[in-house]
Design a protein around this motif. Sequence first.
Motif, PDB file in Angstrom:
ATOM      1  N   MET A  91       0.777  -1.174   0.074  1.00 42.74           N
ATOM      2  CA  MET A  91       0.043  -0.040  -0.090  1.00 42.74           C
ATOM      3  C   MET A  91       0.925   1.327  -0.108  1.00 42.74           C
ATOM      4  N   ALA A  92       1.893   1.475   0.682  1.00 41.18           N
ATOM      5  CA  ALA A  92       2.731   2.564   0.878  1.00 41.18           C
ATOM      6  C   ALA A  92       3.400   2.690  -0.274  1.00 41.18           C
ATOM      7  N   ARG A  93       3.827   1.499  -1.430  1.00 48.24           N
ATOM      8  CA  ARG A  93       4.499   1.867  -2.485  1.00 48.24           C
ATOM      9  C   ARG A  93       3.211   2.328  -3.640  1.00 48.24           C
ATOM     10  N   ILE A  94       2.161   1.887  -3.435  1.00 48.48           N
ATOM     11  CA  ILE A  94       1.097   2.355  -4.296  1.00 48.48           C
ATOM     12  C   ILE A  94       0.836   3.917  -4.161  1.00 48.48           C
ATOM     13  N   LEU A  95       0.538   4.106  -2.903  1.00 45.23           N
ATOM     14  CA  LEU A  95      -0.010   5.710  -2.519  1.00 45.23           C
ATOM     15  C   LEU A  95       1.183   6.545  -2.495  1.00 45.23           C
ATOM     16  N   GLY A  96       2.295   6.188  -2.247  1.00 38.82           N
ATOM     17  CA  GLY A  96       3.570   6.982  -2.273  1.00 38.82           C
ATOM     18  C   GLY A  96       3.763   7.648  -0.667  1.00 38.82           C
ATOM     19  N   VAL A  97       3.291   6.836   0.035  1.00 37.30           N
ATOM     20  CA  VAL A  97       3.470   7.090   1.788  1.00 37.30           C
ATOM     21  C   VAL A  97       4.547   6.240   2.311  1.00 37.30           C
ATOM     22  N   ASN A  98       4.989   6.432   3.593  1.00 40.12           N
ATOM     23  CA  ASN A  98       5.893   5.452   4.220  1.00 40.12           C
ATOM     24  C   ASN A  98       5.126   4.432   4.785  1.00 40.12           C
ATOM     25  N   GLN A  99       5.839   3.255   5.097  1.00 41.98           N
ATOM     26  CA  GLN A  99       5.014   2.170   5.491  1.00 41.98           C
ATOM     27  C   GLN A  99       4.313   2.412   6.832  1.00 41.98           C
ATOM     28  N   LYS A 100       4.682   3.339   7.735  1.00 44.82           N
ATOM     29  CA  LYS A 100       4.072   3.441   9.064  1.00 44.82           C
ATOM     30  C   LYS A 100       2.676   4.070   8.802  1.00 44.82           C
ATOM     31  N   ALA A 101       2.760   5.126   7.963  1.00 46.30           N
ATOM     32  CA  ALA A 101       1.507   5.629   7.581  1.00 46.30           C
ATOM     33  C   ALA A 101       0.716   4.673   6.840  1.00 46.30           C
ATOM     34  N   ALA A 102       0.861   3.794   6.087  1.00 42.50           N
ATOM     35  CA  ALA A 102       0.123   2.879   5.464  1.00 42.50           C
ATOM     36  C   ALA A 102      -0.439   1.966   6.502  1.00 42.50           C
ATOM     37  N   TRP A 103       0.474   1.595   7.446  1.00 45.63           N
ATOM     38  CA  TRP A 103       0.021   0.558   8.387  1.00 45.63           C
ATOM     39  C   TRP A 103      -1.092   1.019   9.033  1.00 45.63           C
ATOM     40  N   LYS A 104      -1.059   2.442   9.758  1.00 44.72           N
ATOM     41  CA  LYS A 104      -1.901   3.006  10.507  1.00 44.72           C
ATOM     42  C   LYS A 104      -3.332   3.181   9.687  1.00 44.72           C
ATOM     43  N   MET A 105      -3.388   3.479   8.575  1.00 45.01           N
ATOM     44  CA  MET A 105      -4.459   3.746   7.705  1.00 45.01           C
ATOM     45  C   MET A 105      -5.251   2.098   7.630  1.00 45.01           C
ATOM     46  N   ASP A 106      -4.468   1.238   7.067  1.00 42.74           N
ATOM     47  CA  ASP A 106      -4.972  -0.354   7.098  1.00 42.74           C
ATOM     48  C   ASP A 106      -5.726  -0.435   8.387  1.00 42.74           C
ATOM     49  N   HIS A 107      -4.943  -0.314   9.516  1.00 43.11           N
ATOM     50  CA  HIS A 107      -5.817  -0.782  10.713  1.00 43.11           C
ATOM     51  C   HIS A 107      -6.987   0.335  10.938  1.00 43.11           C
ATOM     52  N   GLY A 108      -6.749   1.514  10.701  1.00 47.44           N
ATOM     53  CA  GLY A 108      -7.938   2.386  10.624  1.00 47.44           C
ATOM     54  C   GLY A 108      -9.194   1.974  10.000  1.00 47.44           C
ATOM     55  N   ILE A 109      -8.896   1.312   8.658  1.00 55.32           N
ATOM     56  CA  ILE A 109     -10.007   0.759   7.733  1.00 55.32           C
ATOM     57  C   ILE A 109     -10.683  -0.572   8.335  1.00 55.32           C
ATOM     58  N   ARG A 110      -9.732  -1.296   8.945  1.00 56.74           N
ATOM     59  CA  ARG A 110     -10.370  -2.249   9.835  1.00 56.74           C
ATOM     60  C   ARG A 110     -11.173  -2.109  10.792  1.00 56.74           C
ATOM     61  N   GLU A 111     -10.874  -1.029  11.388  1.00 55.35           N
ATOM     62  CA  GLU A 111     -11.465  -0.449  12.605  1.00 55.35           C
ATOM     63  C   GLU A 111     -13.139  -0.243  12.140  1.00 55.35           C
ATOM     64  N   LEU A 112     -13.481   0.180  10.883  1.00 54.44           N
ATOM     65  CA  LEU A 112     -14.563   0.425  10.308  1.00 54.44           C
ATOM     66  C   LEU A 112     -15.186  -0.831  10.150  1.00 54.44           C
ATOM     67  N   MET A 113     -14.435  -2.023   9.777  1.00 56.39           N
ATOM     68  CA  MET A 113     -14.792  -3.341   9.547  1.00 56.39           C
ATOM     69  C   MET A 113     -15.503  -4.013  10.675  1.00 56.39           C
ATOM     70  N   ASP A 114     -15.267  -3.465  11.918  1.00 56.13           N
ATOM     71  CA  ASP A 114     -15.511  -4.062  13.308  1.00 56.13           C
ATOM     72  C   ASP A 114     -17.120  -3.959  13.366  1.00 56.13           C
ATOM     73  N   ASP A 115     -17.732  -5.057  13.627  1.00 61.45           N
ATOM     74  CA  ASP A 115     -19.138  -5.124  13.858  1.00 61.45           C
ATOM     75  C   ASP A 115     -19.484  -5.166  15.255  1.00 61.45           C
ATOM     76  N   ARG A 116     -18.998  -4.086  15.961  1.00 61.48           N
ATOM     77  CA  ARG A 116     -19.277  -3.928  17.453  1.00 61.48           C
ATOM     78  C   ARG A 116     -20.430  -3.705  17.883  1.00 61.48           C
ATOM     79  N   GLU A 117     -21.295  -2.928  16.959  1.00 57.59           N
ATOM     80  CA  GLU A 117     -22.633  -2.580  17.359  1.00 57.59           C
ATOM     81  C   GLU A 117     -23.804  -3.927  16.945  1.00 57.59           C
ATOM     82  N   ALA A 118     -23.108  -4.983  16.433  1.00 56.04           N
ATOM     83  CA  ALA A 118     -23.870  -5.993  16.169  1.00 56.04           C
ATOM     84  C   ALA A 118     -24.952  -5.587  15.095  1.00 56.04           C
TER      85      ALA A 118
END
Length: 326
Positions: A91-118
């Motif tokens: 993701m970092a290579r495609i978007l032109g950001v560093n790996q740490k920023a891509a890692w944080k975005m990746d986990h942020g998007i997974r946060e949206l995928m959490d079905d915590r409200e059932a």
Amino acid sequence: MPSERHARIFLETMIWASSRHYRHCGSPSSTPIHRRSARSGLYQCSERECHLQCMVTIKTLMHVLKLDLLIWISATFLVLTFSNGISSVVMARILGVNQKAAWKMDHGIRELMDDREAVSARLNGVAEVDEAYVGGAPKFKKGVKNKRGRGTGKPMVLVSADRTVQAKATLIPNAQGATLGPIMKEWIDPSSALMTDSNTAYRKIGRSFASHHTVNHGKRQYSRPSKGAYINTVEAVNSQVQRALIGVYHRLGRQHLQRYLDEILWRWNHRQQDVKIRNQKTSSETKTIVTTVWKPIPVVEQMRGLLCCAVGRQVRRTPQWGLSWP
């Protein structure tokens, strides 16, 4: 998305699909600010008691991690289009950001995928349940014998799926009935037919459902056609986890494993059924063959379902430069 302005308008369309509402006081009335010094997409509450300013990114993931909205939307698109997930390095290579920023975005998007409200409904009809151990084969060491199955030290995951499109998974400390029972009763409708393997912990739990049938893999029994008993569906979900582990992530630690499970289950749960009918000619007759194929729903529809839950899902940086979820 040719510009940041187009990305902001797209995000407003997704998050404010019905109407624009103010985040601080909940008022549905706000006016855009067009002053020369004002930022694009800035609104002010029309309520006399409030009059605070707001943007579409307030109280969302995009507000904390200071990256362009164009990069955020592109990252979401990449996560949803790669069938087995995408690593932060790629993701970092495609978007032109560093790996740490891509890692944080990746986990942020997974946060949206959490079905915590059932939001998803309880599993019903025929529900299959199985445990899985997540992790690759341990490195070979001379004189060391690594246990398999319930003797291994790998993280244990409980997976349940019905035979339509829904599945659920969570980390569990053990496979005892006291641990599995409350989770299964929360996930599965009591009127469902339960399908499991021969684990004795399921015997008492199965009495809480309409019926309970098992298959004994130890005796090479993988289905019982007379009872309609098999757990191939839930094993297919487990194979998706293993495929993501082998082909993309290579290692899934306990700390973030649940979020990787949320991502894999999001793809599984957001599919649609496509029925294909074809005629096959034989020497004596023509047979009609009906095939059911599951295909992902369009990416824009997935993004709409993902971003509509963005409000309230926030990420914070820890003093150790990690991530926390308030």
